[in-house]
Every structure is written in structure tokens, then in C-alpha cells.
Design a protein around this motif. Structure first.
Motif, mmCIF file in Angstrom:
data_model
loop_
_atom_site.group_PDB
_atom_site.id
_atom_site.type_symbol
_atom_site.label_atom_id
_atom_site.label_comp_id
_atom_site.label_asym_id
_atom_site.label_seq_id
_atom_site.Cartn_x
_atom_site.Cartn_y
_atom_site.Cartn_z
ATOM 1 N N LEU A 15 35.012 -15.414 16.214
ATOM 2 C CA LEU A 15 35.133 -16.193 14.962
ATOM 3 C C LEU A 15 36.315 -15.964 14.093
ATOM 4 N N ASN A 40 33.647 -28.153 16.891
ATOM 5 C CA ASN A 40 33.359 -27.167 16.052
ATOM 6 C C ASN A 40 32.935 -27.265 14.840
ATOM 7 N N LYS A 42 29.781 -27.861 13.744
ATOM 8 C CA LYS A 42 28.900 -27.212 13.462
ATOM 9 C C LYS A 42 28.647 -25.650 13.689
ATOM 10 N N ASP A 43 29.831 -25.163 13.706
ATOM 11 C CA ASP A 43 29.948 -23.976 14.100
ATOM 12 C C ASP A 43 29.267 -22.954 12.964
ATOM 13 N N PRO A 44 28.781 -21.781 13.263
ATOM 14 C CA PRO A 44 27.983 -21.086 12.215
ATOM 15 C C PRO A 44 28.995 -20.551 11.100
ATOM 16 N N SER A 45 30.060 -20.536 11.516
ATOM 17 C CA SER A 45 31.380 -19.929 10.446
ATOM 18 C C SER A 45 31.785 -20.987 9.637
ATOM 19 N N ARG A 49 34.612 -24.444 10.514
ATOM 20 C CA ARG A 49 34.100 -25.833 10.135
ATOM 21 C C ARG A 49 35.214 -26.202 9.184
ATOM 22 N N SER A 74 25.482 -32.297 5.400
ATOM 23 C CA SER A 74 25.145 -30.988 5.698
ATOM 24 C C SER A 74 26.106 -29.920 4.790
#
Length: 128
Positions: A15, A40, A42-45, A49, A74
Motif C-alpha cells: 500500500l 486501482n 476501488k483500492d482499500p487505500s 485511490r 462512492s
């Protein structure tokens, strides 16, 4: 081979490294920057994003507008909302009426905050 290796890193790097790798691809104006950035979004980080949104802002075309509109819907964090807004207004300003229809279409279902962003984008698109 460097760009291919960098593109692969956007999917495998930790990350902490991903935002930098996406930024390097964008700085090189690589043809692989946009696919890597879109992958990327929708990456969790949030940092990943935002780096992806910045790459799309600098290199994106009308084909990326649907991804930006989805990101706008979103985005929760103010920094991410700002990055989406920057990308939308930049692409709207460059491509104008080519992105008008999807931006107008998104207004109907957008949240009030997103509607403000879309109205700013429309002001950059211009026209009647």
C-alpha cells in the motif's frame, strides 16, 4: 520493459508503494497509466485511490468519465471527493461536449454534494 514492470507493481506493490508507482506511470505519460489507475480506483487505500484519480486527471479522456462518476458516487472522504472533482473538471474543460451527456445524466441520481461537483464540471464544459 520498465513500464510493464511498473504497471505490474500497481497490482502487487504494498500500500505504501502503490501511489508512487501510479504517479511514476503518469509522470512518464505511459499508455499503461490509465489502465493501472482505473484498476486501482476501488483500492482499500485512500492514498491509492487519490493517486489513481490524479493520474486520470492528468491523462484521462472521455472514456474514463464513467469511472470518475462512479468514484464521485462512492467517495466519502473530503480529499477523495476533491480529487474526483479535480479530475472531472479537468476532463470536462478539455473535452467539453464529449462528456456532457454522462455528466448531465449523473445529475439526476447524485447526492447534493455530488451535484455541486457536477455543476462545476458543467461550468467547465460550457456551451448552451
Amino acid at each position: 520493459g520498465a513500464e510493464g514492470a511498473l504497471s505490474n507493481l500497481t497490482m502487487t506493490a504494498g500500500l505504501a508503494e502503490k501511489p508512487a508507482v501510479i504517479g511514476v506511470l503518469a509522470d512518464r505519460r505511459s499508455s499503461l497509466a490509465i489502465p493501472a489507475a482505473v484498476a486501482n480506483l476501488k483500492d482499500p487505500s485512500i492514498d491509492v485511490r487519490i493517486a489513481s484519480l490524479q493520474a486520470i486527471s492528468s491523462l484521462g479522456r472521455p472514456t474514463e468519465i464513467s469511472y470518475l462518476l462512479a468514484s464521485l458516487a462512492s467517495a466519502v472522504e473530503p480529499a477523495e471527493q476533491s480529487a474526483v472533482a479535480d479530475a472531472l473538471t479537468t476532463i470536462g474543460g478539455v473535452y467539453g461536449e464529449e462528456v456532457l451527456a454522462p455528466v448531465l445524466g449523473a445529475l439526476a441520481t447524485a447526492s447534493p454534494d455530488a451535484q455541486i461537483t457536477l455543476m462545476r464540471t458543467l461550468s467547465r464544459i460550457g456551451g448552451e
